[in-house]
Design an enzyme around this catalytic site. Sequence first.
Site, PDB file in Angstrom:
ATOM      1  N   LYS A   1      22.032 -15.225  35.494  1.00 45.44           N
ATOM      2  CA  LYS A   1      22.742 -14.852  34.271  1.00 45.44           C
ATOM      3  C   LYS A   1      23.134 -13.382  34.356  1.00 45.44           C
ATOM      4  O   LYS A   1      22.263 -12.552  34.645  1.00 45.44           O
ATOM      5  CB  LYS A   1      21.837 -15.096  33.058  1.00 45.44           C
TER       6      LYS A   1
ATOM      7  N   TYR B   1      29.589 -22.128  26.839  1.00 40.84           N
ATOM      8  CA  TYR B   1      30.144 -22.419  25.522  1.00 40.84           C
ATOM      9  C   TYR B   1      31.392 -23.283  25.645  1.00 40.84           C
ATOM     10  O   TYR B   1      31.894 -23.793  24.643  1.00 40.84           O
ATOM     11  CB  TYR B   1      30.439 -21.102  24.796  1.00 40.84           C
TER      12      TYR B   1
ATOM     13  N   LYS C   1      18.202 -12.317  35.762  1.00 42.86           N
ATOM     14  CA  LYS C   1      18.936 -11.940  34.556  1.00 42.86           C
ATOM     15  C   LYS C   1      19.229 -10.445  34.614  1.00 42.86           C
ATOM     16  O   LYS C   1      18.324  -9.617  34.587  1.00 42.86           O
ATOM     17  CB  LYS C   1      18.132 -12.280  33.302  1.00 42.86           C
TER      18      LYS C   1
END
Length: 323
Positions: A249, A312, A196
């Site tokens: 990510k 999303y 991340k």
Amino acid sequence: MSADNFTRSRRLRRTSNIRKMVSETKVTAEDLIYPIFVTQGKGIKKEIPNMPGQFHYSVDQLGEAIEEVVSLGIPAVMVFGIPKTKDFNGSGADDADGIVQQGVREIKKKFPDLTVITDVCMCQYTTDGHCGLVVDGEVVNDPSLERLGSIAFSHAEAGADMVAPSDMMDGRVLRIRRELDQADYQNVAIMSYSVKYASSFYAPFRGAVNSAPSFGDRKTYQMDPRNRLEAKRQAAIDLDEGADILMVKPALAYLDIIREVKGDAPLAAYHVSGEYAMFKLAAKNGLIDETEGMVEILTSIKRAGADLILTYFAKDMAKHLHY
């Protein structure tokens, strides 16, 4: 090859059906994970600013939202919570009646076969907005591990199938695995945010959950975007500590890292809020075709090596695949 016998690669591009038959990479609904935001209150379905098409849902509104996810063949959701109050220790994060715990129980009650993953972190719950405990202005590692273990346990107790630590504290996967095993939650999996990066692409998400740091930044615990080899080391550490699934990510700006980290373990990639929002804005202004661009983006993430994609766009992509 003679001058009269050049290769005709276009034969396999001639029709849509042929292109589908020989395509090397296919994104399916089963590859997708839908992030969902649960908030305190009742009767709430409110669009999130800067994240068009994404909503805050109160627990009583989750049924309709999740029913659509299930009907589209998406196998999993990632639950994020927005608490009513915050404090120094982020005590709402492991409250048995906390917002994530309520959301998990509601989802599993109505959709027991859906895989429910929970984000394990403190940033939404602490007054300082950091992912670990703060002592004398510093985010401290080892004292934070106890809190993270407790949060993961509370999510498992509520019914989560999988927990996803996103804090980037050293040793948190090992601590969580031990916490879960000792509580007889050996079957609860860990999807670790192993790689991340300290990225600018998280800004819309931080606005959605009100988790921007009140001081400093997260560069002392999230990874430096300039580093590639460190990603491989981080992934190896998390696997050794007990992670079942690794994650990179963000996704789109780090396709090379997805390829670098890809190995024998399942790999997820998070197509994050900023990557989503800037694309939606471009599409809204007629600069790009939204559907074609969405498919291209998600295909690139899968092609890079991701087995699973948190996005999303999950519902929109699944609708495109169905219809």
